[in-house]
Design a protein around this motif. Structure first.
Motif, PDB file in Angstrom:
ATOM      1  N   GLY A 123      63.472   6.648  -8.188  1.00 65.06           N
ATOM      2  CA  GLY A 123      62.867   5.966  -9.052  1.00 65.06           C
ATOM      3  C   GLY A 123      61.878   4.911  -8.763  1.00 65.06           C
ATOM      4  O   GLY A 123      61.075   4.537  -9.642  1.00 65.06           O
ATOM      5  N   MET A 124      61.743   4.344  -7.639  1.00 63.30           N
ATOM      6  CA  MET A 124      60.834   3.504  -7.143  1.00 63.30           C
ATOM      7  C   MET A 124      59.420   3.831  -6.971  1.00 63.30           C
ATOM      8  O   MET A 124      59.576   5.147  -6.346  1.00 63.30           O
ATOM      9  N   PRO A 125      58.385   3.660  -7.554  1.00 64.98           N
ATOM     10  CA  PRO A 125      57.130   4.347  -7.353  1.00 64.98           C
ATOM     11  C   PRO A 125      56.702   4.008  -5.596  1.00 64.98           C
ATOM     12  O   PRO A 125      57.254   3.310  -5.201  1.00 64.98           O
ATOM     13  N   ARG A 126      56.048   5.104  -5.283  1.00 72.95           N
ATOM     14  CA  ARG A 126      55.991   5.419  -3.918  1.00 72.95           C
ATOM     15  C   ARG A 126      55.117   4.378  -3.336  1.00 72.95           C
ATOM     16  O   ARG A 126      55.607   3.904  -2.284  1.00 72.95           O
ATOM     17  N   ILE A 127      54.267   3.909  -4.146  1.00 72.00           N
ATOM     18  CA  ILE A 127      53.529   2.734  -3.600  1.00 72.00           C
ATOM     19  C   ILE A 127      54.188   1.428  -3.293  1.00 72.00           C
ATOM     20  O   ILE A 127      54.024   0.662  -2.500  1.00 72.00           O
ATOM     21  N   ARG A 128      55.283   1.300  -4.036  1.00 74.73           N
ATOM     22  CA  ARG A 128      56.281   0.193  -3.837  1.00 74.73           C
ATOM     23  C   ARG A 128      57.086   0.223  -2.653  1.00 74.73           C
ATOM     24  O   ARG A 128      57.207  -0.912  -1.842  1.00 74.73           O
ATOM     25  N   LYS A 129      57.535   1.620  -2.358  1.00 76.43           N
ATOM     26  CA  LYS A 129      58.311   1.719  -1.461  1.00 76.43           C
ATOM     27  C   LYS A 129      57.478   1.442  -0.092  1.00 76.43           C
ATOM     28  O   LYS A 129      58.002   0.718   0.928  1.00 76.43           O
ATOM     29  N   TRP A 130      56.178   2.238  -0.017  1.00 73.67           N
ATOM     30  CA  TRP A 130      55.299   1.682   0.999  1.00 73.67           C
ATOM     31  C   TRP A 130      55.079   0.387   1.304  1.00 73.67           C
ATOM     32  O   TRP A 130      55.288   0.036   2.459  1.00 73.67           O
ATOM     33  N   THR A 131      54.784  -0.374   0.335  1.00 68.11           N
ATOM     34  CA  THR A 131      54.491  -1.855   0.488  1.00 68.11           C
ATOM     35  C   THR A 131      55.740  -2.330   0.883  1.00 68.11           C
ATOM     36  O   THR A 131      55.655  -3.343   1.903  1.00 68.11           O
ATOM     37  N   ASN A 132      57.027  -2.256   0.374  1.00 65.87           N
ATOM     38  CA  ASN A 132      58.047  -2.924   0.866  1.00 65.87           C
ATOM     39  C   ASN A 132      58.190  -2.641   2.510  1.00 65.87           C
ATOM     40  O   ASN A 132      58.839  -3.699   3.069  1.00 65.87           O
ATOM     41  N   TRP A 133      58.109  -1.200   2.820  1.00 61.66           N
ATOM     42  CA  TRP A 133      58.543  -0.946   4.259  1.00 61.66           C
ATOM     43  C   TRP A 133      57.457  -1.662   5.064  1.00 61.66           C
ATOM     44  O   TRP A 133      57.929  -2.275   6.256  1.00 61.66           O
ATOM     45  N   PHE A 134      56.287  -1.598   4.749  1.00 62.89           N
ATOM     46  CA  PHE A 134      55.267  -2.494   5.260  1.00 62.89           C
ATOM     47  C   PHE A 134      55.459  -3.905   5.714  1.00 62.89           C
ATOM     48  O   PHE A 134      55.371  -4.400   6.632  1.00 62.89           O
ATOM     49  N   PHE A 135      55.812  -4.848   4.437  1.00 60.64           N
ATOM     50  CA  PHE A 135      56.193  -5.998   4.659  1.00 60.64           C
ATOM     51  C   PHE A 135      57.435  -6.230   5.512  1.00 60.64           C
ATOM     52  O   PHE A 135      57.403  -7.216   6.093  1.00 60.64           O
ATOM     53  N   ALA A 136      58.448  -5.472   5.316  1.00 62.68           N
ATOM     54  CA  ALA A 136      59.564  -5.658   6.120  1.00 62.68           C
ATOM     55  C   ALA A 136      59.212  -5.479   7.726  1.00 62.68           C
ATOM     56  O   ALA A 136      59.616  -6.059   8.611  1.00 62.68           O
ATOM     57  N   TYR A 137      58.224  -4.594   8.017  1.00 59.82           N
ATOM     58  CA  TYR A 137      57.835  -4.404   9.333  1.00 59.82           C
ATOM     59  C   TYR A 137      57.009  -5.503   9.930  1.00 59.82           C
ATOM     60  O   TYR A 137      57.183  -6.100  10.943  1.00 59.82           O
ATOM     61  N   VAL A 138      56.094  -5.844   9.180  1.00 66.75           N
ATOM     62  CA  VAL A 138      55.242  -7.185   9.562  1.00 66.75           C
ATOM     63  C   VAL A 138      56.198  -8.521   9.783  1.00 66.75           C
ATOM     64  O   VAL A 138      56.107  -8.976  10.770  1.00 66.75           O
ATOM     65  N   LEU A 139      57.168  -8.666   8.784  1.00 68.08           N
ATOM     66  CA  LEU A 139      57.982  -9.681   8.898  1.00 68.08           C
ATOM     67  C   LEU A 139      58.733 -10.010  10.199  1.00 68.08           C
ATOM     68  O   LEU A 139      59.037 -10.804  11.137  1.00 68.08           O
ATOM     69  N   ASN A 140      59.316  -8.518  10.555  1.00 74.15           N
ATOM     70  CA  ASN A 140      60.300  -8.484  11.728  1.00 74.15           C
ATOM     71  C   ASN A 140      59.312  -8.499  12.911  1.00 74.15           C
ATOM     72  O   ASN A 140      59.704  -9.100  13.761  1.00 74.15           O
ATOM     73  N   ARG A 141      58.028  -8.118  12.996  1.00 69.88           N
ATOM     74  CA  ARG A 141      57.033  -8.298  13.980  1.00 69.88           C
ATOM     75  C   ARG A 141      56.676  -9.585  14.303  1.00 69.88           C
ATOM     76  O   ARG A 141      56.739 -10.361  15.426  1.00 69.88           O
ATOM     77  N   LEU A 142      56.318 -10.454  13.215  1.00 67.75           N
ATOM     78  CA  LEU A 142      56.095 -12.057  13.390  1.00 67.75           C
ATOM     79  C   LEU A 142      57.259 -12.788  13.717  1.00 67.75           C
ATOM     80  O   LEU A 142      56.922 -13.716  14.687  1.00 67.75           O
ATOM     81  N   MET A 143      58.251 -12.585  13.164  1.00 71.02           N
ATOM     82  CA  MET A 143      59.466 -13.746  13.382  1.00 71.02           C
ATOM     83  C   MET A 143      60.718 -13.232  13.541  1.00 71.02           C
ATOM     84  O   MET A 143      61.703 -13.775  13.778  1.00 71.02           O
ATOM     85  N   LYS A 144      60.791 -11.867  14.098  1.00 75.13           N
ATOM     86  CA  LYS A 144      62.139 -11.306  14.471  1.00 75.13           C
ATOM     87  C   LYS A 144      63.201 -11.030  13.464  1.00 75.13           C
ATOM     88  O   LYS A 144      64.297 -11.524  13.906  1.00 75.13           O
ATOM     89  N   VAL A 145      62.848 -11.299  11.968  1.00 77.00           N
ATOM     90  CA  VAL A 145      63.845 -11.398  11.072  1.00 77.00           C
ATOM     91  C   VAL A 145      63.619 -10.136  10.473  1.00 77.00           C
ATOM     92  O   VAL A 145      62.470  -9.909   9.875  1.00 77.00           O
ATOM     93  N   TYR A 146      64.861  -9.357  10.004  1.00 76.74           N
ATOM     94  CA  TYR A 146      64.703  -8.232   9.100  1.00 76.74           C
ATOM     95  C   TYR A 146      65.142  -8.422   7.812  1.00 76.74           C
ATOM     96  O   TYR A 146      66.394  -8.908   7.622  1.00 76.74           O
ATOM     97  N   VAL A 147      64.413  -8.351   6.849  1.00 74.66           N
ATOM     98  CA  VAL A 147      64.626  -8.439   5.442  1.00 74.66           C
ATOM     99  C   VAL A 147      64.103  -7.012   4.976  1.00 74.66           C
ATOM    100  O   VAL A 147      63.048  -6.623   4.979  1.00 74.66           O
ATOM    101  N   ALA A 148      65.023  -6.465   4.200  1.00 68.77           N
ATOM    102  CA  ALA A 148      64.831  -4.999   3.762  1.00 68.77           C
ATOM    103  C   ALA A 148      63.646  -4.919   2.792  1.00 68.77           C
ATOM    104  O   ALA A 148      63.069  -4.011   2.690  1.00 68.77           O
ATOM    105  N   ASP A 149      63.582  -6.022   2.024  1.00 64.62           N
ATOM    106  CA  ASP A 149      62.865  -5.776   0.586  1.00 64.62           C
ATOM    107  C   ASP A 149      62.091  -7.089   0.610  1.00 64.62           C
ATOM    108  O   ASP A 149      62.395  -8.078  -0.459  1.00 64.62           O
ATOM    109  N   PRO A 150      61.249  -7.465   1.546  1.00 68.06           N
ATOM    110  CA  PRO A 150      60.644  -8.860   1.385  1.00 68.06           C
ATOM    111  C   PRO A 150      59.841  -9.301   0.023  1.00 68.06           C
ATOM    112  O   PRO A 150      60.011 -10.347  -0.435  1.00 68.06           O
TER     113      PRO A 150
END
Length: 228
Positions: A123-150
């Motif tokens: 039920g989550m819009p596709r653009i929202r899923k992509w956005t969430n995955w991208f933000f999680a990737y960026v945060l993990n790359r920058l700070m080595k912290v994983y948050v599934a839904d930033p």
């Protein structure tokens, strides 16, 4: 780690369709403080929130979610709550799940908890899923912290960490910058699984080009602060 006095902070802009029922659900949990920041709404959001039992602070014009959160945080600190639970006023968060955050904190002592809708994205819009995955990737790359839904706006903050993580951003990027600031100070962050609620035809706050531009600015400022 039991929280004796917690506040609930709701940011809303033209949410007359949802705000009354949200506030009534929150009042049933008997928070020490319940504050709605009406961010320049042109409908009856403020009046309905007040009628339902919230303290309402109004921005005369739309200043953005970051500005509203900062105002709410200041007010909560003045009222000496021990913790603040933040949720949006658009009906995408279930107030009945607030105890999940309190229970997780009381069990773990982790001072920042972020809602996680990614365990069930039906039920989550596709653009929202992509956005969430991208933000999680960026945060993990920058700070080595994983948050599934930033980007999730359903959050718990222990009050004493707020002065150290509050961002200078005014709008959408505020909540991502909070995570960067917390991670850079080694303040622990974790996730709490929550429901994924997207009603058919519900308006989306996602604007990919705008959001990407704002995120890029936050990353640049973070790198400048860290000297990278």
């Amino acid at each position: 780690m039991k929280v004796e006095r917690f506040g609930v902070l709701i940011c809303a802009h033209n949410e007359a369709d949802h705000i009354g029922s949200i506030v009534r659900s929150v009042t049933a949990l008997e928070p020490a403080e319940l504050i709605v920041i009406d961010d320049g709404s042109t409908d009856h959001t403020a009046a309905l929130a007040q009628q339902a039992g919230a303290t309402v602070l109004r921005n005369r014009r739309n200043l953005g979610k970051g500005s509203s959160l900062k105002r709410g945080f200041r007010t909560m600190l003045e009222r000496q709550v021990e913790a603040v639970v933040v949720l949006d006023g658009d009906g995408q968060h279930d107030p009945r799940e607030i105890p999940l955050f309190l229970e997780t904190y009381e069990r773990s002592g982790i001072p920042i908890l972020i809602g996680n809708r990614m365990a069930d994205t039906q039920g989550m819009p596709r653009i929202r899923k992509w956005t969430n995955w991208f933000f999680a990737y960026v945060l993990n790359r920058l700070m080595k912290v994983y948050v599934a839904d930033p980007p999730c706006g359903f959050r718990f903050y222990r009050a004493d960490v707020l002065p150290f993580v509050t961002s200078s951003e005014q709008r959408f990027a505020f909540e991502f910058d909070v995570l960067l600031r917390a991670a850079s100070r080694r303040i622990r962050i974790d996730s709490v699984r929550i429901s994924t609620i997207y009603a058919p035809h519900q308006r989306s706050h996602v604007a990919p080009l705008r959001d990407a531009w704002l995120l890029a600015g936050v990353i640049r400022h973070h790198l400048e602060r860290s000297g990278s």
